[in-house]
Design a protein around this motif. Structure first.
Motif, PDB file in Angstrom:
ATOM      1  N   UNK A  26       0.834  -1.205   0.000  1.00 61.59           N
ATOM      2  CA  UNK A  26       0.000   0.000   0.000  1.00 61.59           C
ATOM      3  C   UNK A  26       0.873   1.261   0.000  1.00 61.59           C
ATOM      4  N   UNK A  27       1.951   1.228   0.781  1.00 65.27           N
ATOM      5  CA  UNK A  27       2.864   2.375   0.806  1.00 65.27           C
ATOM      6  C   UNK A  27       3.519   2.595  -0.545  1.00 65.27           C
ATOM      7  N   UNK A  28       3.902   1.521  -1.207  1.00 64.09           N
ATOM      8  CA  UNK A  28       4.531   1.633  -2.526  1.00 64.09           C
ATOM      9  C   UNK A  28       3.552   2.187  -3.558  1.00 64.09           C
ATOM     10  N   UNK A  29       2.297   1.792  -3.454  1.00 64.47           N
ATOM     11  CA  UNK A  29       1.285   2.289  -4.402  1.00 64.47           C
ATOM     12  C   UNK A  29       1.074   3.794  -4.210  1.00 64.47           C
ATOM     13  N   UNK A  30       1.056   4.252  -2.958  1.00 63.26           N
ATOM     14  CA  UNK A  30       0.920   5.695  -2.697  1.00 63.26           C
ATOM     15  C   UNK A  30       2.103   6.453  -3.286  1.00 63.26           C
ATOM     16  N   UNK A  31       3.307   5.954  -3.049  1.00 64.73           N
ATOM     17  CA  UNK A  31       4.504   6.607  -3.598  1.00 64.73           C
ATOM     18  C   UNK A  31       4.501   6.549  -5.119  1.00 64.73           C
ATOM     19  N   UNK A  32       4.058   5.451  -5.668  1.00 65.91           N
ATOM     20  CA  UNK A  32       3.929   5.311  -7.121  1.00 65.91           C
ATOM     21  C   UNK A  32       3.018   6.405  -7.684  1.00 65.91           C
ATOM     22  N   UNK A  33       1.883   6.638  -7.017  1.00 68.97           N
ATOM     23  CA  UNK A  33       0.968   7.686  -7.454  1.00 68.97           C
ATOM     24  C   UNK A  33       1.599   9.062  -7.406  1.00 68.97           C
ATOM     25  N   UNK A  34       2.374   9.336  -6.333  1.00 71.90           N
ATOM     26  CA  UNK A  34       3.045  10.632  -6.214  1.00 71.90           C
ATOM     27  C   UNK A  34       4.079  10.827  -7.324  1.00 71.90           C
ATOM     28  N   UNK A  35       4.826   9.765  -7.659  1.00 71.12           N
ATOM     29  CA  UNK A  35       5.820   9.846  -8.740  1.00 71.12           C
ATOM     30  C   UNK A  35       5.131  10.147 -10.068  1.00 71.12           C
ATOM     31  N   UNK A  36       4.027   9.466 -10.333  1.00 62.74           N
ATOM     32  CA  UNK A  36       3.294   9.689 -11.577  1.00 62.74           C
ATOM     33  C   UNK A  36       2.709  11.103 -11.628  1.00 62.74           C
ATOM     34  N   UNK A  37       2.212  11.579 -10.487  1.00 63.64           N
ATOM     35  CA  UNK A  37       1.699  12.953 -10.425  1.00 63.64           C
ATOM     36  C   UNK A  37       2.791  13.956 -10.753  1.00 63.64           C
ATOM     37  N   UNK A  38       3.970  13.747 -10.199  1.00 60.39           N
ATOM     38  CA  UNK A  38       5.094  14.647 -10.449  1.00 60.39           C
ATOM     39  C   UNK A  38       5.445  14.671 -11.935  1.00 60.39           C
ATOM     40  N   UNK A  39       5.477  13.502 -12.558  1.00 61.73           N
ATOM     41  CA  UNK A  39       5.778  13.422 -13.996  1.00 61.73           C
ATOM     42  C   UNK A  39       4.720  14.166 -14.805  1.00 61.73           C
ATOM     43  N   UNK A  40       3.467  14.036 -14.398  1.00 56.76           N
ATOM     44  CA  UNK A  40       2.395  14.729 -15.107  1.00 56.76           C
ATOM     45  C   UNK A  40       2.436  16.225 -14.919  1.00 56.76           C
ATOM     46  N   UNK A  41       2.681  16.666 -13.694  1.00 61.01           N
ATOM     47  CA  UNK A  41       2.740  18.110 -13.400  1.00 61.01           C
ATOM     48  C   UNK A  41       3.903  18.770 -14.136  1.00 61.01           C
ATOM     49  N   UNK A  42       5.014  18.048 -14.262  1.00 62.27           N
ATOM     50  CA  UNK A  42       6.177  18.577 -14.985  1.00 62.27           C
ATOM     51  C   UNK A  42       6.017  18.479 -16.507  1.00 62.27           C
ATOM     52  N   UNK A  43       4.872  17.923 -16.935  1.00 63.57           N
ATOM     53  CA  UNK A  43       4.540  17.811 -18.374  1.00 63.57           C
ATOM     54  C   UNK A  43       5.608  17.053 -19.158  1.00 63.57           C
ATOM     55  N   UNK A  44       6.036  15.950 -18.590  1.00 65.10           N
ATOM     56  CA  UNK A  44       7.039  15.126 -19.260  1.00 65.10           C
ATOM     57  C   UNK A  44       6.419  14.158 -20.263  1.00 65.10           C
ATOM     58  N   UNK A  45       5.095  14.170 -20.328  1.00 66.10           N
ATOM     59  CA  UNK A  45       4.420  13.284 -21.270  1.00 66.10           C
ATOM     60  C   UNK A  45       4.738  13.577 -22.717  1.00 66.10           C
ATOM     61  N   UNK A  46       5.227  14.793 -22.990  1.00 66.14           N
ATOM     62  CA  UNK A  46       5.554  15.150 -24.371  1.00 66.14           C
ATOM     63  C   UNK A  46       6.628  14.241 -24.963  1.00 66.14           C
ATOM     64  N   UNK A  47       7.451  13.651 -24.093  1.00 64.07           N
ATOM     65  CA  UNK A  47       8.509  12.786 -24.599  1.00 64.07           C
ATOM     66  C   UNK A  47       7.970  11.470 -25.150  1.00 64.07           C
ATOM     67  N   UNK A  48       6.681  11.218 -24.891  1.00 63.62           N
ATOM     68  CA  UNK A  48       6.069  10.020 -25.469  1.00 63.62           C
ATOM     69  C   UNK A  48       6.023  10.114 -26.979  1.00 63.62           C
ATOM     70  N   UNK A  49       6.085  11.349 -27.493  1.00 63.56           N
ATOM     71  CA  UNK A  49       6.071  11.517 -28.950  1.00 63.56           C
ATOM     72  C   UNK A  49       7.344  10.986 -29.597  1.00 63.56           C
ATOM     73  N   UNK A  50       8.357  10.698 -28.778  1.00 57.56           N
ATOM     74  CA  UNK A  50       9.605  10.158 -29.311  1.00 57.56           C
ATOM     75  C   UNK A  50       9.486   8.670 -29.644  1.00 57.56           C
ATOM     76  N   UNK A  51       8.375   8.045 -29.232  1.00 53.79           N
ATOM     77  CA  UNK A  51       8.220   6.611 -29.482  1.00 53.79           C
ATOM     78  C   UNK A  51       7.899   6.395 -30.958  1.00 53.79           C
ATOM     79  N   UNK A  52       8.776   5.738 -31.714  1.00 58.05           N
ATOM     80  CA  UNK A  52       8.550   5.540 -33.143  1.00 58.05           C
ATOM     81  C   UNK A  52       7.421   4.544 -33.408  1.00 58.05           C
ATOM     82  N   UNK A  53       6.861   4.593 -34.604  1.00 57.32           N
ATOM     83  CA  UNK A  53       5.747   3.716 -34.944  1.00 57.32           C
ATOM     84  C   UNK A  53       6.134   2.236 -34.919  1.00 57.32           C
TER      85      UNK A  53
END
Length: 505
Positions: free
Chosen positions: A100-127
């Protein structure tokens, strides 16, 4: 993809999203997904080493939160195999509280990635990496259904034998046939839901009138699936550095794996619906879902490509169907367990096999000789790693392979046309990109010892892309200097924020 359609999903209000929506299709799609989630969630519970009810309640919490805050309407989130595999070792070694503790920390890490708008790097994934992911995931989904062809015995789970196996396979094929041809009769009911209902009626009839019992969800779970509302819970963990050292590696890996699967699922649904979701918003939604889930005693999860495809093909296009699925699942757990427990596994296997058929990119089998070999290698590598390792590793490896192949190709394109001028000078008319991948080839283009006293580098058709390129040019400048020869440059353009150590005239 038109700009209008991209805006329609990415930034629309709730009123705009539900305008002209077929509510019946959304509700039925959600119901279909809820039924398809049941055996998957139970199976993931066995993988992670937790109770089936905990996994089902995880699917409810993550599904509701992700649906509310989603950046990709129509996408389904739940407990998943990828997260289960990562967390299994933690559960085995430290127990549920650390999970349960790991899942909470996992959520915080994902939130941080989203807030920092790092999702744009997903566009680097080739077809080709996308194709490899889809093909690998299809094979994983296909092989994961094999467990449903086994029976619980005193010595463990064993394969169904003889006539029983033939009957199960026939019913699986019947389910697939219903899903394939039912839309030609009517589109009022999603074909997957129709298949589940018809097969359940067949299973009940066989049991009541002939005494022949088909394996059901209850048989697979080894218990009657019935539970209550998920309850708020604070993990009983010591808040110290030692605890963080234990849970952080699991939380970090699970967070990246979950986001990788979510982003790729988003891209698949984008292509299926010819619309565009908001990657960063979806990452935040996944983080919130896991954060809340951790405080409700859940095992963590992410987006599910199989169920998302079922949802879209059943008519689900908005967050309504994605919200209905976990709510209906909760109602089934609380009040409809008698119905859930009667569903034959053959029906659910048939539904998932049709997902496999729809997910696998069959056209990729014909690509040999039609696309570059390096793309085929990347695609096959991602497929293999997805099957035998995990999704995040597969995608990272695929991106690296594609990047190296691109660098090699661009590096080999660096060339020079040698022109001997009337005044006795020599011009190297350069072309291509000069960067880390081409510097060795670039240096081999010149013959300083054989060149005349005046040499001209013509960069009109060439570009210097990085510091390695700058250093390669500097090395040539110094070599000609040592030989006492005059080097001129023409239209030199450096695209990095630096300058040559020794300027040419």
């Amino acid at each position: 993809m038109s700009k209008k359609k991209s805006q329609l999903v990415d930034g629309m209000t709730l009123a705009e999203e539900f305008k002209n929506v077929n509510i019946k299709n959304e509700l039925l799609a959600g119901l279909t997904v809820a039924l398809a989630l049941i055996p998957e969630s139970v199976a993931f519970a066995f993988v992670a080493g937790v109770s089936p009810i905990l996994s089902l309640q995880t699917s409810v919490v993550i599904g509701v939160v992700a649906a509310i805050f989603t950046g990709r309407p129509g996408m389904i989130s739940s407990s998943t195999a990828a997260i289960s595999v990562v967390m299994a070792a933690l559960v085995a070694s430290h127990g549920l509280e650390y999970l349960f503790g790991a899942v909470i920390l996992m959520g915080l890490i994902q939130l941080l990635i989203g807030v920092l708008k790092l999702g744009k790097y997903a566009r680097m994934i080739p077809y080709p990496v996308m194709l490899g992911f889809l093909n690998g995931l299809s094979i994983v989904i296909f092989t994961s259904q094999f467990e449903l062809f086994k029976l619980n015995t005193t010595s463990g789970r064993e394969w169904i034998q003889g006539l029983d196996m033939a009957i199960v396979l026939a019913l699986v094929l019947l389910t697939m046939g219903i899903i394939q041809f039912f839309p030609k009769l009517t589109k009022a009911i999603p074909p997957s839901l129709a298949g589940i209902i018809i097969l359940t009626l067949i299973a009940v009839s066989l049991d009541n009138f002939t005494g022949y019992h088909l394996q059901t969800v209850q048989d697979f779970a080894g218990m009657t699936l019935k539970g209550g509302l998920p309850k708020f819970y604070i993990p009983q963990l010591p808040l110290n550095l030692e605890t963080l050292q234990v849970i952080f590696p699991y939380a970090f890996i699970a967070g990246l794996v979950g986001l990788t699967e979510a982003v790729l699922t988003l891209r698949v649904i984008d292509e299926m619906t010819d619309t565009k979701g908001n990657t960063d918003k979806e990452i935040v939604a996944q983080g919130l879902a896991n954060l809340v889930n951790g405080f409700f005693g859940g095992m963590g999860g992410d987006a599910m490509i199989g169920q998302s495809i079922i949802n879209v093909k059943s008519g689900g296009r908005t967050r309504l169907s994605a919200f209905v699925a976990p709510v209906v699942l909760l109602l089934f757990i609380m009040f409809g367990s008698s119905i859930i427990n009667l569903i034959p596994l053959a029906a659910l296997v048939g539904v998932m096999f049709m997902v496999v058929v729809g997910t696998f990119k069959w056209e990729s089998l014909k690509y040999r000789g039609k696309i570059p070999k390096q793309d085929i290698v990347a695609m096959l590598a991602v497929t293999g790693i997805t099957i035998f390792s995990d999704l995040a590793t597969a995608v990272i490896a695929g991106v690296i392979l594609s990047a190296l192949a691109f660098a090699w190709k661009k590096g080999s394109e660096a060339d020079a046309q040698v022109i001997d001028n009337e005044d006795g000078s020599r011009t190297y008319k350069l072309s291509g990109s000069i960067f880390f991948g081409s510097v060795l080839n670039f240096k081999d283009l010149f013959t300083p010892n054989q060149d005349p006293e005046v040499v001209i580098f013509d960069f009109e058709n060439a570009k210097v892309m990085d510091y390695s390129g700058v250093e390669a040019i500097n090395a040539m400048v110094e070599k000609y200097d040592l030989l006492g020869k005059k080097l001129l440059s023409f239209k030199l353009v450096v695209t990095v924020e630096t300058s040559l150590k020794k300027q040419t005239n």
